[in-house]
Design a protein around this motif. Sequence first.
Motif, PDB file in Angstrom:
ATOM      1  N   UNK A  28       0.849  -1.184   0.000  1.00  0.00           N
ATOM      2  CA  UNK A  28       0.000   0.000   0.000  1.00  0.00           C
ATOM      3  C   UNK A  28       0.888   1.239   0.000  1.00  0.00           C
ATOM      4  N   UNK A  29       0.542   2.206  -0.838  1.00  0.00           N
ATOM      5  CA  UNK A  29       1.286   3.468  -0.868  1.00  0.00           C
ATOM      6  C   UNK A  29       0.421   4.533  -1.522  1.00  0.00           C
ATOM      7  N   UNK A  30       0.666   5.775  -1.186  1.00  0.00           N
ATOM      8  CA  UNK A  30      -0.092   6.889  -1.771  1.00  0.00           C
ATOM      9  C   UNK A  30       0.425   7.274  -3.145  1.00  0.00           C
ATOM     10  N   UNK A  31       1.664   6.965  -3.450  1.00  0.00           N
ATOM     11  CA  UNK A  31       2.211   7.189  -4.791  1.00  0.00           C
ATOM     12  C   UNK A  31       2.945   5.920  -5.215  1.00  0.00           C
ATOM     13  N   UNK A  32       3.119   5.753  -6.501  1.00  0.00           N
ATOM     14  CA  UNK A  32       3.666   4.512  -7.042  1.00  0.00           C
ATOM     15  C   UNK A  32       5.127   4.306  -6.650  1.00  0.00           C
ATOM     16  N   UNK A  33       5.410   3.224  -5.921  1.00  0.00           N
ATOM     17  CA  UNK A  33       6.803   2.886  -5.631  1.00  0.00           C
ATOM     18  C   UNK A  33       7.482   2.348  -6.889  1.00  0.00           C
ATOM     19  N   UNK A  34       8.776   2.498  -6.986  1.00  0.00           N
ATOM     20  CA  UNK A  34       9.517   1.964  -8.124  1.00  0.00           C
ATOM     21  C   UNK A  34       9.362   0.455  -8.222  1.00  0.00           C
ATOM     22  N   UNK A  35       9.333  -0.054  -9.440  1.00  0.00           N
ATOM     23  CA  UNK A  35       9.250  -1.487  -9.663  1.00  0.00           C
ATOM     24  C   UNK A  35       7.890  -2.088  -9.375  1.00  0.00           C
ATOM     25  N   UNK A  36       6.838  -1.264  -9.448  1.00  0.00           N
ATOM     26  CA  UNK A  36       5.488  -1.756  -9.188  1.00  0.00           C
ATOM     27  C   UNK A  36       4.540  -1.369 -10.313  1.00  0.00           C
ATOM     28  N   UNK A  37       3.360  -1.985 -10.280  1.00  0.00           N
ATOM     29  CA  UNK A  37       2.292  -1.708 -11.240  1.00  0.00           C
ATOM     30  C   UNK A  37       0.985  -1.588 -10.472  1.00  0.00           C
ATOM     31  N   UNK A  38       0.035  -0.848 -10.994  1.00  0.00           N
ATOM     32  CA  UNK A  38      -1.261  -0.689 -10.345  1.00  0.00           C
ATOM     33  C   UNK A  38      -2.141  -1.917 -10.559  1.00  0.00           C
ATOM     34  N   UNK A  39      -1.836  -2.748 -11.573  1.00  0.00           N
ATOM     35  CA  UNK A  39      -2.655  -3.939 -11.816  1.00  0.00           C
ATOM     36  C   UNK A  39      -1.945  -5.198 -11.350  1.00  0.00           C
ATOM     37  N   UNK A  40      -2.716  -6.264 -11.194  1.00  0.00           N
ATOM     38  CA  UNK A  40      -2.163  -7.538 -10.715  1.00  0.00           C
ATOM     39  C   UNK A  40      -2.425  -8.661 -11.718  1.00  0.00           C
ATOM     40  N   UNK A  41      -2.272  -8.375 -12.997  1.00  0.00           N
ATOM     41  CA  UNK A  41      -2.647  -9.310 -14.060  1.00  0.00           C
ATOM     42  C   UNK A  41      -1.511 -10.181 -14.584  1.00  0.00           C
ATOM     43  N   UNK A  42      -0.287 -10.031 -14.089  1.00  0.00           N
ATOM     44  CA  UNK A  42       0.831 -10.785 -14.651  1.00  0.00           C
ATOM     45  C   UNK A  42       0.740 -12.261 -14.281  1.00  0.00           C
ATOM     46  N   UNK A  43       0.917 -13.138 -15.261  1.00  0.00           N
ATOM     47  CA  UNK A  43       0.881 -14.580 -14.993  1.00  0.00           C
ATOM     48  C   UNK A  43       2.276 -15.143 -14.759  1.00  0.00           C
ATOM     49  N   UNK A  44       3.320 -14.380 -15.129  1.00  0.00           N
ATOM     50  CA  UNK A  44       4.698 -14.835 -14.921  1.00  0.00           C
ATOM     51  C   UNK A  44       5.568 -13.588 -14.783  1.00  0.00           C
ATOM     52  N   UNK A  45       5.777 -13.153 -13.562  1.00  0.00           N
ATOM     53  CA  UNK A  45       6.488 -11.894 -13.340  1.00  0.00           C
ATOM     54  C   UNK A  45       7.995 -12.009 -13.502  1.00  0.00           C
ATOM     55  N   UNK A  46       8.483 -13.168 -13.906  1.00  0.00           N
ATOM     56  CA  UNK A  46       9.909 -13.295 -14.196  1.00  0.00           C
ATOM     57  C   UNK A  46      10.176 -13.272 -15.701  1.00  0.00           C
ATOM     58  N   UNK A  47       9.119 -13.177 -16.511  1.00  0.00           N
ATOM     59  CA  UNK A  47       9.252 -13.163 -17.975  1.00  0.00           C
ATOM     60  C   UNK A  47       8.524 -11.961 -18.559  1.00  0.00           C
ATOM     61  N   UNK A  48       9.256 -10.992 -19.083  1.00  0.00           N
ATOM     62  CA  UNK A  48       8.634  -9.812 -19.679  1.00  0.00           C
ATOM     63  C   UNK A  48       7.798 -10.158 -20.903  1.00  0.00           C
TER      64      UNK A  48
END
Length: 83
Positions: A28-48
Amino acid sequence: MPAGSASPSTWYRDFDSDSFGDPGVSQQACSQPGGTSINDDDCNDSQAASYPGNSEICDALDNDCNGSTDEGFDGDGDNFTTC
């Protein structure tokens, strides 16, 4: 929280920097921390190359996050990819 302050949002780790976050790692944060996204849709976060809406390519990965790998690359119908 002081009056007028922004409400915190949930941010999801985006390790592979494809703009799709890992639903298992959030903060949780009021502004976007580095290395984050607002959505949670990634199925494999180790593969771009793996994220919702991506085109499937023959590489043994689920590129389009639909739960299948290399669909469309079984040219002879034997359930093995031909790439």
